[in-house]
Write an enzyme that holds these catalytic residues in place. Structure first.
Site, short mmCIF file in Angstrom:
data_model
loop_
_atom_site.label_atom_id
_atom_site.label_comp_id
_atom_site.label_asym_id
_atom_site.label_seq_id
_atom_site.Cartn_x
_atom_site.Cartn_y
_atom_site.Cartn_z
CE LYS A 59 -10.63 -3.95 3.38
NZ LYS A 59 -9.62 -5.03 4.19
CD GLU A 62 -3.17 -1.03 1.98
OE1 GLU A 62 -3.26 -0.05 2.67
OE2 GLU A 62 -4.01 -2.09 1.89
P1 PGA Z 1 -6.53 -6.19 2.51
O1 PGA Z 1 -5.83 -5.15 3.57
O2 PGA Z 1 -7.06 -5.72 1.33
O3 PGA Z 1 -5.18 -6.97 2.08
O4 PGA Z 1 -7.57 -7.24 3.26
C1 PGA Z 1 -6.53 -4.15 3.87
C2 PGA Z 1 -7.10 -4.22 5.34
O5 PGA Z 1 -6.92 -5.11 6.08
O6 PGA Z 1 -7.65 -3.16 5.81
ZN ZN Z 2 -7.93 -4.09 7.69
#
Ligand code: PGA
Ligand code: ZN
Length: 439
Positions: free
Chosen positions: A339, A208
């Site tokens: 998400k 990220e």
């Molecule tokens: P991930 O990480 O997209 O690898 O799940 C993002 C998070 O854990 O917030």
């Molecule tokens: Zn997370």
């Protein structure tokens, strides 16, 4: 106006980790939309299903099966439906695969269609996506979110450099989104300077865009981040605070939590006491996934002990209304990470935001560690007034695509008479970060 869906196309693209992902274009009468779906690394076991091909191609990660599902069963399901009615589009997708988590066709296939249809509807109406999404909220006024910006990375995003997955800065004292981004940039640069001085390399970044280093302990990382805030000329706590995403499901070892980088293993109560101690020593305002995704008992303890800060459920709630409803019922956590690909449709993500806002839970819209160059997430945060957003660091184009879109929206709104920014006064009263919710 109506925007009847006339054509749906899909193809295999790559995400920011270089893994295959589903891309989709939807044409409607008078417009078109295109979306490429993201993908996680520290995924929750209860997330909607990401369909991968297996076999040798792309090490088994190909998505030609999901792409074919878009081109056949899903295209057939939504063709002729009015994309202006997102609910109708998503209901048709659900009818095409009623299994939990879209296990047959793949939530990656479903989300691609749901998003592209949403973008096509906004395009046909000739309005920016954030306005289109706000209009779906009974004319809610757009609200720029308070950003949570990744500075140091560990866990599944950085080869386990440190146990805690994300150490983030939250510019709680900034007056505008643009100022918040500049402050986050300053903190990241100061953190890199401090790491350079300590002999760690800073040229390589994690998934990220965060800095990754084998710190001696998780506390050492918290210390460095707090120092970076000071070195930036910002007051720790009142100008810029700290958030962490423990992503603790990755640390679960039987009924204990293993801190591999420190060579320690703690019971849930001991671990929560450790986190409470971090909160007392460092300017922490938000803790995500302090406990494992199925440790509801540990989460209840954590909420009691840490509830003076934001206790944020990601792998626990997986953008799922049933799991969030259980959390609300049992008084577990006080905020939810949203998400869209954990649930599979735009309407599904929207329902979670609505339930959270009705229940007094804060909402943080979030990207994935495997992202794309799309920026719809930025519009979603503004149109749905989520109050907070988390998309990684202030570099790597799949991250800056979202920040840049938010910067443009703020500038446009300012020119048109003034923007509303959720981060203004974010620390008052106490810790209601990002003042989310209805206008
Ligand atoms: P991930 O990480 O997209 O690898 O799940 C993002 C998070 O854990 O917030
Ligand atoms: Zn997370």
């Amino acid at each position: 106006m109506t925007a009847l869906i006339t054509r749906v196309d899909a193809w295999e693209a790559l995400d920011s980790r270089g893994n295959p992902t589903v891309a989709c274009a939807v044409e409607v009468a008078g417009g078109q939309g295109q979306a490429v779906v993201p993908s996680g690394a520290s995924t929750g076991a209860h997330e909607a299903v990401e369909l991968r091909d297996g076999g040798d191609r792309y090490g088994g990660k190909g998505v030609l099966g999901a792409v074919a599902n878009v081109q056949t069963v899903l295209a057939e399901a939504v063709t002729g439906i009015d994309a202006d009615d997102q609910h109708a589009v998503d209901e048709a997708l659900r009818a095409a695969d009623p299994t939990p988590g879209f296990g047959q066709v793949g939530a990656n296939a479903v989300l691609a269609v749901s998003l592209a249809a949403c973008l096509a509807a906004a395009d046909a109406e000739r309005v920016p996506l954030y306005r289109w999404l706000a209009a779906g909220s009974a004319g809610a006024t757009p609200l720029l979110p308070l950003p949570m910006v990744n500075i140091l990375s560990g866990g599944a995003h950085a080869g386990g450099a440190i146990d805690v997955q994300d150490f983030l800065v939250v510019p709680v004292g900034a007056d505008s989104f643009a100022q918040a981004v500049e402050w986050a940039w300053r903190v990241r640069r100061a953190a890199a300077d401090l790491m350079d001085a300590a002999g760690h390399g800073t040229a390589l970044v994690a998934d990220e865009g965060g800095l990754a280093a084998p710190f001696a302990s998780n506390r050492a990382a918290l210390e460095l981040l707090t120092q970076a805030i000071e070195r930036s000329g910002l007051a720790p706590g009142s100008d810029a605070a700290v958030a962490i995403d423990v992503a603790a499901t990755q640390l679960v070892d039987g009924d204990r939590y293993a801190l591999a980088s420190e060579g320690r293993s703690l019971g849930a109560d001991e671990w929560v006491a450790e986190l409470a101690d971090w909160c007392a020593r460092f300017p922490i305002v938000s803790i995500e996934d302090p406990l494992g995704e199925d440790d509801w008992t540990g989460w209840a303890t954590a909420t009691k002990a840490l509830g003076h800060v934001q206790v944020l459920g990601d792998d626990l709630f997986v953008t799922n209304t049933e799991r969030l409803a259980r959390g609300v019922e049992e008084g577990i956590a006080n905020a939810v990470l949203v998400k869209p690909n954990q649930t599979g449709t735009v309407s599904g993500a929207r329902r979670v935001v609505d339930l959270a806002q009705r229940s007094g839970y804060a909402t943080v819209l979030s990207a994935r560690s495997g992202e794309t160059e799309d920026a719809w997430l930025a519009d979603m945060a503004v149109g749905w007034r989520t109050g907070q957003i988390k998309v990684g660091s202030v570099m790597r184009s799949e991250r800056t695509a979202k920040w840049n879109r938010l910067l443009r929206i703020e500038a446009e709104l300012d020119r048109a008479g003034g923007s509303d920014y959720a981060g203004r006064g974010a620390l008052e009263p106490a810790i209601r970060l990002g003042a989310p919710g209805a206008p």
